[in-house]
Scaffold this motif. Structure first.
Motif, PDB file in Angstrom:
ATOM      1  N   ASP A 191      -0.538  -4.677   8.100  1.00  0.00           N
ATOM      2  CA  ASP A 191      -1.566  -5.649   8.495  1.00  0.00           C
ATOM      3  C   ASP A 191      -2.960  -5.157   8.119  1.00  0.00           C
ATOM      4  OD1 ASP A 191       0.303  -7.419   9.461  1.00  0.00           O
ATOM      5  OD2 ASP A 191       0.050  -6.842  11.568  1.00  0.00           O
ATOM      6  N   MET A 192      -3.199  -3.843   8.268  1.00  0.00           N
ATOM      7  CA  MET A 192      -4.501  -3.309   7.879  1.00  0.00           C
ATOM      8  C   MET A 192      -4.703  -3.428   6.372  1.00  0.00           C
ATOM      9  SD  MET A 192      -5.431  -0.074  10.305  1.00  0.00           S
ATOM     10  CE  MET A 192      -3.867   0.733  10.553  1.00  0.00           C
ATOM     11  N   LEU A 193      -3.655  -3.145   5.613  1.00  0.00           N
ATOM     12  CA  LEU A 193      -3.748  -3.265   4.149  1.00  0.00           C
ATOM     13  C   LEU A 193      -4.047  -4.709   3.749  1.00  0.00           C
ATOM     14  CD1 LEU A 193      -3.569  -1.919   1.398  1.00  0.00           C
ATOM     15  CD2 LEU A 193      -1.090  -2.326   1.446  1.00  0.00           C
ATOM     16  N   LYS A 194      -3.459  -5.638   4.461  1.00  0.00           N
ATOM     17  CA  LYS A 194      -3.713  -7.067   4.198  1.00  0.00           C
ATOM     18  C   LYS A 194      -5.198  -7.380   4.392  1.00  0.00           C
ATOM     19  CE  LYS A 194      -2.219 -11.653   5.653  1.00  0.00           C
ATOM     20  NZ  LYS A 194      -1.574 -12.429   6.694  1.00  0.00           N
ATOM     21  N   VAL A 195      -5.808  -6.874   5.457  1.00  0.00           N
ATOM     22  CA  VAL A 195      -7.237  -7.090   5.703  1.00  0.00           C
ATOM     23  C   VAL A 195      -8.069  -6.429   4.598  1.00  0.00           C
ATOM     24  CG1 VAL A 195      -9.171  -6.643   7.297  1.00  0.00           C
ATOM     25  CG2 VAL A 195      -6.929  -7.330   8.203  1.00  0.00           C
ATOM     26  N   ILE A 196      -7.706  -5.211   4.222  1.00  0.00           N
ATOM     27  CA  ILE A 196      -8.419  -4.505   3.158  1.00  0.00           C
ATOM     28  C   ILE A 196      -8.391  -5.328   1.870  1.00  0.00           C
ATOM     29  CG2 ILE A 196      -8.285  -2.472   1.621  1.00  0.00           C
ATOM     30  CD1 ILE A 196      -7.348  -0.895   4.199  1.00  0.00           C
ATOM     31  N   GLU A 197      -7.231  -5.887   1.555  1.00  0.00           N
ATOM     32  CA  GLU A 197      -7.100  -6.712   0.342  1.00  0.00           C
ATOM     33  C   GLU A 197      -7.855  -8.030   0.480  1.00  0.00           C
ATOM     34  OE1 GLU A 197      -2.837  -6.838  -0.050  1.00  0.00           O
ATOM     35  OE2 GLU A 197      -2.783  -4.896  -1.098  1.00  0.00           O
ATOM     36  N   GLU A 198      -7.749  -8.684   1.633  1.00  0.00           N
ATOM     37  CA  GLU A 198      -8.466  -9.951   1.858  1.00  0.00           C
ATOM     38  C   GLU A 198      -9.974  -9.776   1.704  1.00  0.00           C
ATOM     39  OE1 GLU A 198      -5.373 -11.806   5.195  1.00  0.00           O
ATOM     40  OE2 GLU A 198      -7.325 -11.069   5.827  1.00  0.00           O
ATOM     41  N   GLU A 199     -10.473  -8.650   2.184  1.00  0.00           N
ATOM     42  CA  GLU A 199     -11.911  -8.379   2.140  1.00  0.00           C
ATOM     43  C   GLU A 199     -12.340  -7.717   0.831  1.00  0.00           C
ATOM     44  OE1 GLU A 199     -14.219  -9.229   4.500  1.00  0.00           O
ATOM     45  OE2 GLU A 199     -12.645 -10.224   5.661  1.00  0.00           O
ATOM     46  N   ASN A 200     -11.363  -7.469  -0.045  1.00  0.00           N
ATOM     47  CA  ASN A 200     -11.618  -6.832  -1.340  1.00  0.00           C
ATOM     48  C   ASN A 200     -12.383  -5.516  -1.181  1.00  0.00           C
ATOM     49  OD1 ASN A 200     -11.288  -6.747  -4.123  1.00  0.00           O
ATOM     50  ND2 ASN A 200     -13.243  -7.778  -4.498  1.00  0.00           N
ATOM     51  N   LEU A 201     -11.957  -4.709  -0.188  1.00  0.00           N
ATOM     52  CA  LEU A 201     -12.621  -3.433   0.072  1.00  0.00           C
ATOM     53  C   LEU A 201     -12.179  -2.398  -0.951  1.00  0.00           C
ATOM     54  CD1 LEU A 201     -12.232  -3.194   3.951  1.00  0.00           C
ATOM     55  CD2 LEU A 201     -14.185  -4.027   2.660  1.00  0.00           C
ATOM     56  N   LYS A 202     -13.128  -1.620  -1.404  1.00  0.00           N
ATOM     57  CA  LYS A 202     -12.840  -0.520  -2.322  1.00  0.00           C
ATOM     58  C   LYS A 202     -12.823   0.766  -1.502  1.00  0.00           C
ATOM     59  CE  LYS A 202     -12.961  -3.246  -5.875  1.00  0.00           C
ATOM     60  NZ  LYS A 202     -11.857  -4.167  -5.677  1.00  0.00           N
ATOM     61  N   LEU A 203     -11.654   1.353  -1.360  1.00  0.00           N
ATOM     62  CA  LEU A 203     -11.517   2.575  -0.581  1.00  0.00           C
ATOM     63  C   LEU A 203     -11.739   3.792  -1.473  1.00  0.00           C
ATOM     64  CD1 LEU A 203      -8.306   1.826   1.538  1.00  0.00           C
ATOM     65  CD2 LEU A 203     -10.687   1.314   2.077  1.00  0.00           C
ATOM     66  N   SER A 204     -12.357   4.806  -0.899  1.00  0.00           N
ATOM     67  CA  SER A 204     -12.482   6.076  -1.612  1.00  0.00           C
ATOM     68  C   SER A 204     -11.096   6.704  -1.712  1.00  0.00           C
ATOM     69  CB  SER A 204     -13.432   7.017  -0.860  1.00  0.00           C
ATOM     70  OG  SER A 204     -12.803   7.467   0.338  1.00  0.00           O
ATOM     71  N   ASN A 205     -10.971   7.721  -2.526  1.00  0.00           N
ATOM     72  CA  ASN A 205      -9.699   8.426  -2.654  1.00  0.00           C
ATOM     73  C   ASN A 205      -9.270   9.000  -1.300  1.00  0.00           C
ATOM     74  OD1 ASN A 205      -7.528   9.302  -4.365  1.00  0.00           O
ATOM     75  ND2 ASN A 205      -8.334  11.372  -4.165  1.00  0.00           N
ATOM     76  N   ASP A 206     -10.225   9.559  -0.565  1.00  0.00           N
ATOM     77  CA  ASP A 206      -9.916  10.095   0.770  1.00  0.00           C
ATOM     78  C   ASP A 206      -9.371   8.995   1.678  1.00  0.00           C
ATOM     79  OD1 ASP A 206     -10.787  12.681   0.126  1.00  0.00           O
ATOM     80  OD2 ASP A 206     -12.812  12.319   0.866  1.00  0.00           O
ATOM     81  N   ASN A 249      -5.822   7.794   0.847  1.00  0.00           N
ATOM     82  CA  ASN A 249      -4.795   8.774   1.180  1.00  0.00           C
ATOM     83  C   ASN A 249      -4.757   9.162   2.651  1.00  0.00           C
ATOM     84  OD1 ASN A 249      -3.475   9.427  -1.424  1.00  0.00           O
ATOM     85  ND2 ASN A 249      -5.592   9.839  -2.008  1.00  0.00           N
ATOM     86  N   SER A 250      -5.648   8.623   3.458  1.00  0.00           N
ATOM     87  CA  SER A 250      -5.688   8.926   4.896  1.00  0.00           C
ATOM     88  C   SER A 250      -5.635   7.630   5.689  1.00  0.00           C
ATOM     89  CB  SER A 250      -6.968   9.700   5.239  1.00  0.00           C
ATOM     90  OG  SER A 250      -7.013  10.924   4.571  1.00  0.00           O
ATOM     91  N   LYS A 251      -4.434   7.142   5.875  1.00  0.00           N
ATOM     92  CA  LYS A 251      -4.269   5.879   6.596  1.00  0.00           C
ATOM     93  C   LYS A 251      -4.791   5.965   8.026  1.00  0.00           C
ATOM     94  CE  LYS A 251      -0.415   4.251   3.818  1.00  0.00           C
ATOM     95  NZ  LYS A 251       1.024   3.983   3.764  1.00  0.00           N
ATOM     96  N   GLU A 252      -4.933   7.211   8.546  1.00  0.00           N
ATOM     97  CA  GLU A 252      -5.485   7.389   9.899  1.00  0.00           C
ATOM     98  C   GLU A 252      -6.925   6.886   9.979  1.00  0.00           C
ATOM     99  OE1 GLU A 252      -4.586  10.248   7.976  1.00  0.00           O
ATOM    100  OE2 GLU A 252      -2.496   9.994   8.561  1.00  0.00           O
ATOM    101  N   LEU A 253      -7.593   6.769   8.829  1.00  0.00           N
ATOM    102  CA  LEU A 253      -8.979   6.303   8.802  1.00  0.00           C
ATOM    103  C   LEU A 253      -9.082   4.777   8.734  1.00  0.00           C
ATOM    104  CD1 LEU A 253     -10.510   8.825   6.212  1.00  0.00           C
ATOM    105  CD2 LEU A 253     -10.472   9.007   8.711  1.00  0.00           C
ATOM    106  N   TRP A 254      -7.998   4.114   8.383  1.00  0.00           N
ATOM    107  CA  TRP A 254      -8.066   2.672   8.140  1.00  0.00           C
ATOM    108  C   TRP A 254      -8.541   1.881   9.345  1.00  0.00           C
ATOM    109  CZ3 TRP A 254      -3.269   0.990   4.776  1.00  0.00           C
ATOM    110  CH2 TRP A 254      -3.323   1.645   3.536  1.00  0.00           C
ATOM    111  N   HIS A 255      -8.154   2.293  10.553  1.00  0.00           N
ATOM    112  CA  HIS A 255      -8.542   1.512  11.737  1.00  0.00           C
ATOM    113  C   HIS A 255     -10.062   1.437  11.873  1.00  0.00           C
ATOM    114  CE1 HIS A 255      -9.055   5.445  13.654  1.00  0.00           C
ATOM    115  NE2 HIS A 255      -9.737   4.826  14.617  1.00  0.00           N
ATOM    116  N   SER A 256     -10.762   2.498  11.463  1.00  0.00           N
ATOM    117  CA  SER A 256     -12.226   2.472  11.569  1.00  0.00           C
ATOM    118  C   SER A 256     -12.850   1.623  10.465  1.00  0.00           C
ATOM    119  CB  SER A 256     -12.805   3.892  11.569  1.00  0.00           C
ATOM    120  OG  SER A 256     -12.491   4.576  10.377  1.00  0.00           O
TER     121      SER A 256
END
Length: 184
Positions: free
Chosen positions: A57-72, A75-82
Motif C-alpha cells: 500500500d505504501m508503494l502504491k502511494v509512492i507511485e501515485e504521487e510519483n515520488l523519487k526515492l533516494s537509494n537509501d 532500500n530501507s522500507k522502514e523509512l517509507w512510513h515517514s
C-alpha cells in the motif's frame, strides 16, 4: 478527536500508545522552545499515521504521487512510513501547513536545516516516555535545555545504533548531524 479516532482504528494499540507519548513530549518541548503547541500536537499525532500500512500500500502511494526515492530510501522500507505520513495527513485530514507536514516527513531521519518544529517531532519520537535505551535520560535532560544539542545527541545515538547493527545510515541523518555541528 477525528485524528485520534482514525489512529485508534488504523494503528496497533502499542503504536497508538507510542503516538500519545510523542504528542505529550512534543507539546512539552513546544512550550519550552516557544513553538506552536497545536502544530506540534498535529504533527505528533500524524507522524506514524502510515506505520501500519503494508509495504504494498505504501508503494502504491509512492507511485501515485510519483515520488523519487533516494537509494537509501528505496532500500530501507522502514523509512517509507515517514515519507508517506504527510501525504496521508493531507489526503485524510486536509492538513496543508508545510512545517507540520515536514515535521512528519523528517521525523525518522532528520535532515539539514530542520525547523524547530521538525526538531521537536524528531526528538519527541525518540524520547517519549515509553522509550527506553541506554543514554535516553541524557538526551531527555538536554532536550529541556538546548534543542540543537539534544537533536545532535539523538542523531549521534541513532547513527551509532545503526552502525552497531551493520545497517545502512540514511544520508539525510548524516547531513542533519553535520549541519548541526557546523552551525551550532
Amino acid at each position: 478527536d477525528e485524528i485520534k479516532s482514525y489512529l485508534k482504528d488504523n494503528l496497533k494499540p502499542s503504536r497508538y500508545g507510542h503516538t500519545l507519548g510523542v504528542v505529550k513530549t512534543a507539546i512539552e518541548l513546544a512550550g519550552i522552545y516557544n513553538e506552536d503547541k497545536q502544530k506540534a500536537e498535529i504533527a505528533a499525532l500524524c507522524h506514524d499515521i502510515a506505520k501500519n500500512m503494508s509495504y504494498e500500500d505504501m508503494l502504491k502511494v509512492i507511485e501515485e504521487e510519483n515520488l523519487k526515492l533516494s537509494n537509501d530510501e528505496k532500500n530501507s522500507k522502514e523509512l517509507w512510513h515517514s515519507i508517506i505520513a504527510p501525504i496521508m495527513a493531507k489526503r485524510i485530514f486536509e492538513i496543508e501547513d508545510e512545517d507540520v507536514l515536514n515535521a512528519m516527513r523528517w521525523h525518522t531521519t532528520g535532515r539539514e536545516n530542520m525547523s524547530n518544529l521538525e526538531k521537536i517531532i524528531y526528538l519527541a519520537d525518540l524520547i517519549e516516555p515509553s522509550r527506553n535505551f541506554q543514554g535516553i535520560e541524557a538526551i531527555r535532560d538536554i532536550s529541556r535545555k538546548n534543542l540543537n544539542d539534544a537533536v545532535l545527541k539523538a542523531l549521534t545515538h541513532t547513527i551509532m545504533y545503526l552502525l552497531t547493527k551493520d545497517c545502512a545510515v540514511d544520508l539525510n541523518s548524516i547531513k542533519a548531524r553535520n549541519y548541526l555541528i557546523y552551525n551550532s
